[in-house]
Motif scaffolding. Sequence first.
Motif, PDB file in Angstrom:
ATOM      1  N   HIS A  62      22.005  15.722 -36.138  1.00  0.00           N
ATOM      2  CA  HIS A  62      20.685  15.503 -35.571  1.00  0.00           C
ATOM      3  C   HIS A  62      20.522  14.196 -34.807  1.00  0.00           C
ATOM      4  O   HIS A  62      19.670  14.097 -33.932  1.00  0.00           O
ATOM      5  CB  HIS A  62      19.583  15.653 -36.642  1.00  0.00           C
ATOM      6  CG  HIS A  62      19.484  14.510 -37.598  1.00  0.00           C
ATOM      7  ND1 HIS A  62      20.262  14.425 -38.727  1.00  0.00           N
ATOM      8  CD2 HIS A  62      18.694  13.416 -37.579  1.00  0.00           C
ATOM      9  CE1 HIS A  62      19.946  13.318 -39.378  1.00  0.00           C
ATOM     10  NE2 HIS A  62      18.998  12.679 -38.706  1.00  0.00           N
ATOM     11  N   ASP A  63      21.326  13.191 -35.077  1.00  0.00           N
ATOM     12  CA  ASP A  63      21.206  11.921 -34.353  1.00  0.00           C
ATOM     13  C   ASP A  63      22.326  11.708 -33.335  1.00  0.00           C
ATOM     14  O   ASP A  63      22.491  10.603 -32.838  1.00  0.00           O
ATOM     15  CB  ASP A  63      21.193  10.745 -35.338  1.00  0.00           C
ATOM     16  CG  ASP A  63      19.868  10.607 -36.052  1.00  0.00           C
ATOM     17  OD1 ASP A  63      18.842  11.077 -35.523  1.00  0.00           O
ATOM     18  OD2 ASP A  63      19.850  10.025 -37.153  1.00  0.00           O
ATOM     19  N   ILE A  64      23.077  12.744 -32.984  1.00  0.00           N
ATOM     20  CA  ILE A  64      24.201  12.589 -32.072  1.00  0.00           C
ATOM     21  C   ILE A  64      23.751  12.037 -30.713  1.00  0.00           C
ATOM     22  O   ILE A  64      24.497  11.320 -30.053  1.00  0.00           O
ATOM     23  CB  ILE A  64      24.992  13.914 -31.907  1.00  0.00           C
ATOM     24  CG1 ILE A  64      26.336  13.680 -31.219  1.00  0.00           C
ATOM     25  CG2 ILE A  64      24.173  14.967 -31.176  1.00  0.00           C
ATOM     26  CD1 ILE A  64      27.324  12.903 -32.040  1.00  0.00           C
ATOM     27  N   GLY A  65      22.548  12.326 -30.317  1.00  0.00           N
ATOM     28  CA  GLY A  65      22.035  11.819 -29.043  1.00  0.00           C
ATOM     29  C   GLY A  65      21.847  10.319 -29.015  1.00  0.00           C
ATOM     30  O   GLY A  65      21.823   9.708 -27.946  1.00  0.00           O
ATOM     31  N   ALA A  66      21.748   9.698 -30.172  1.00  0.00           N
ATOM     32  CA  ALA A  66      21.605   8.244 -30.218  1.00  0.00           C
ATOM     33  C   ALA A  66      22.871   7.557 -29.725  1.00  0.00           C
ATOM     34  O   ALA A  66      22.818   6.430 -29.238  1.00  0.00           O
ATOM     35  CB  ALA A  66      21.274   7.781 -31.632  1.00  0.00           C
ATOM     36  N   ALA A  67      23.994   8.235 -29.806  1.00  0.00           N
ATOM     37  CA  ALA A  67      25.256   7.661 -29.324  1.00  0.00           C
ATOM     38  C   ALA A  67      25.256   7.523 -27.810  1.00  0.00           C
ATOM     39  O   ALA A  67      26.043   6.754 -27.256  1.00  0.00           O
ATOM     40  CB  ALA A  67      26.436   8.524 -29.769  1.00  0.00           C
ATOM     41  N   ALA A  68      24.373   8.238 -27.132  1.00  0.00           N
ATOM     42  CA  ALA A  68      24.302   8.169 -25.674  1.00  0.00           C
ATOM     43  C   ALA A  68      23.576   6.918 -25.194  1.00  0.00           C
ATOM     44  O   ALA A  68      23.650   6.555 -24.030  1.00  0.00           O
ATOM     45  CB  ALA A  68      23.607   9.408 -25.124  1.00  0.00           C
ATOM     46  N   ASN A  69      22.883   6.235 -26.094  1.00  0.00           N
ATOM     47  CA  ASN A  69      22.108   5.052 -25.723  1.00  0.00           C
ATOM     48  C   ASN A  69      22.190   4.058 -26.875  1.00  0.00           C
ATOM     49  O   ASN A  69      21.509   4.213 -27.881  1.00  0.00           O
ATOM     50  CB  ASN A  69      20.651   5.459 -25.451  1.00  0.00           C
ATOM     51  CG  ASN A  69      19.785   4.305 -25.046  1.00  0.00           C
ATOM     52  OD1 ASN A  69      20.027   3.149 -25.393  1.00  0.00           O
ATOM     53  ND2 ASN A  69      18.740   4.606 -24.300  1.00  0.00           N
ATOM     54  N   TRP A  70      23.004   3.040 -26.729  1.00  0.00           N
ATOM     55  CA  TRP A  70      23.246   2.104 -27.832  1.00  0.00           C
ATOM     56  C   TRP A  70      21.987   1.347 -28.231  1.00  0.00           C
ATOM     57  O   TRP A  70      21.785   1.056 -29.403  1.00  0.00           O
ATOM     58  CB  TRP A  70      24.373   1.146 -27.485  1.00  0.00           C
ATOM     59  CG  TRP A  70      25.666   1.883 -27.373  1.00  0.00           C
ATOM     60  CD1 TRP A  70      26.409   2.073 -26.255  1.00  0.00           C
ATOM     61  CD2 TRP A  70      26.351   2.582 -28.420  1.00  0.00           C
ATOM     62  NE1 TRP A  70      27.505   2.855 -26.544  1.00  0.00           N
ATOM     63  CE2 TRP A  70      27.497   3.176 -27.849  1.00  0.00           C
ATOM     64  CE3 TRP A  70      26.102   2.779 -29.773  1.00  0.00           C
ATOM     65  CZ2 TRP A  70      28.395   3.933 -28.596  1.00  0.00           C
ATOM     66  CZ3 TRP A  70      27.000   3.538 -30.508  1.00  0.00           C
ATOM     67  CH2 TRP A  70      28.134   4.106 -29.927  1.00  0.00           C
ATOM     68  N   GLN A  71      21.104   1.043 -27.280  1.00  0.00           N
ATOM     69  CA  GLN A  71      19.851   0.378 -27.643  1.00  0.00           C
ATOM     70  C   GLN A  71      19.007   1.281 -28.524  1.00  0.00           C
ATOM     71  O   GLN A  71      18.429   0.854 -29.507  1.00  0.00           O
ATOM     72  CB  GLN A  71      19.054   0.015 -26.389  1.00  0.00           C
ATOM     73  CG  GLN A  71      19.378  -1.330 -25.827  1.00  0.00           C
ATOM     74  CD  GLN A  71      18.418  -1.662 -24.702  1.00  0.00           C
ATOM     75  OE1 GLN A  71      18.002  -0.798 -23.937  1.00  0.00           O
ATOM     76  NE2 GLN A  71      18.073  -2.927 -24.595  1.00  0.00           N
ATOM     77  N   GLU A  72      18.940   2.547 -28.154  1.00  0.00           N
ATOM     78  CA  GLU A  72      18.155   3.485 -28.949  1.00  0.00           C
ATOM     79  C   GLU A  72      18.796   3.717 -30.310  1.00  0.00           C
ATOM     80  O   GLU A  72      18.112   3.898 -31.301  1.00  0.00           O
ATOM     81  CB  GLU A  72      17.987   4.813 -28.218  1.00  0.00           C
ATOM     82  CG  GLU A  72      16.969   5.690 -28.899  1.00  0.00           C
ATOM     83  CD  GLU A  72      16.499   6.833 -28.031  1.00  0.00           C
ATOM     84  OE1 GLU A  72      16.604   7.967 -28.493  1.00  0.00           O
ATOM     85  OE2 GLU A  72      16.043   6.584 -26.917  1.00  0.00           O
ATOM     86  N   LYS A  73      20.129   3.716 -30.365  1.00  0.00           N
ATOM     87  CA  LYS A  73      20.820   3.887 -31.650  1.00  0.00           C
ATOM     88  C   LYS A  73      20.402   2.776 -32.611  1.00  0.00           C
ATOM     89  O   LYS A  73      20.105   3.030 -33.769  1.00  0.00           O
ATOM     90  CB  LYS A  73      22.334   3.881 -31.440  1.00  0.00           C
ATOM     91  CG  LYS A  73      23.095   4.223 -32.698  1.00  0.00           C
ATOM     92  CD  LYS A  73      24.556   4.292 -32.408  1.00  0.00           C
ATOM     93  CE  LYS A  73      25.124   2.948 -32.719  1.00  0.00           C
ATOM     94  NZ  LYS A  73      26.521   2.807 -32.700  1.00  0.00           N
ATOM     95  N   HIS A  74      20.341   1.547 -32.108  1.00  0.00           N
ATOM     96  CA  HIS A  74      19.888   0.436 -32.945  1.00  0.00           C
ATOM     97  C   HIS A  74      18.439   0.683 -33.386  1.00  0.00           C
ATOM     98  O   HIS A  74      18.090   0.465 -34.537  1.00  0.00           O
ATOM     99  CB  HIS A  74      19.991  -0.885 -32.173  1.00  0.00           C
ATOM    100  CG  HIS A  74      19.434  -2.038 -32.938  1.00  0.00           C
ATOM    101  ND1 HIS A  74      20.129  -2.655 -33.949  1.00  0.00           N
ATOM    102  CD2 HIS A  74      18.239  -2.672 -32.859  1.00  0.00           C
ATOM    103  CE1 HIS A  74      19.386  -3.632 -34.453  1.00  0.00           C
ATOM    104  NE2 HIS A  74      18.241  -3.655 -33.808  1.00  0.00           N
ATOM    105  N   PHE A  75      17.615   1.178 -32.475  1.00  0.00           N
ATOM    106  CA  PHE A  75      16.221   1.461 -32.779  1.00  0.00           C
ATOM    107  C   PHE A  75      16.114   2.519 -33.873  1.00  0.00           C
ATOM    108  O   PHE A  75      15.323   2.400 -34.807  1.00  0.00           O
ATOM    109  CB  PHE A  75      15.513   1.922 -31.501  1.00  0.00           C
ATOM    110  CG  PHE A  75      14.055   2.247 -31.684  1.00  0.00           C
ATOM    111  CD1 PHE A  75      13.136   1.248 -31.943  1.00  0.00           C
ATOM    112  CD2 PHE A  75      13.614   3.546 -31.586  1.00  0.00           C
ATOM    113  CE1 PHE A  75      11.794   1.544 -32.108  1.00  0.00           C
ATOM    114  CE2 PHE A  75      12.278   3.856 -31.751  1.00  0.00           C
ATOM    115  CZ  PHE A  75      11.366   2.846 -32.006  1.00  0.00           C
TER     116      PHE A  75
END
Length: 113
Positions: A62-75
């Motif tokens: 479910h969070d695989i898309g966070a890997a596309a944006n490192w800033q958002e992954k931190h968020f």
Amino acid sequence: MYSSFYINQSDFIDALSIALELSSVGIVAHHRRTAVISAHIGLQLNLSHKDLETLVNAAMMHDIGAAANWQEKHFVTHLEEDDEVFHHAENGYHILMQSEKLAPIATPVRYHP
């Protein structure tokens, strides 16, 4: 050459989930816990085996898309109760739709809260 190459889908999803967690501080076993909770809910809802498998696999990714944006992954890993909605679910949808085998879990990933 690749026609005899076989990867078990569940093992692959598990490996991707672990890789995502290893790249983020603070989400140890988050995807696995989400998958276990989802499985229990799915069993209570008497989902078919196929739907239950889709639910669990989507929870693992479910969070695989966070890997596309490192800033958002931190968020995502530092989410506060009053934070706004983020775009990683939509990114995850587009990532998963690139694979015929993973496309069935793309829509649940896209709409996870």
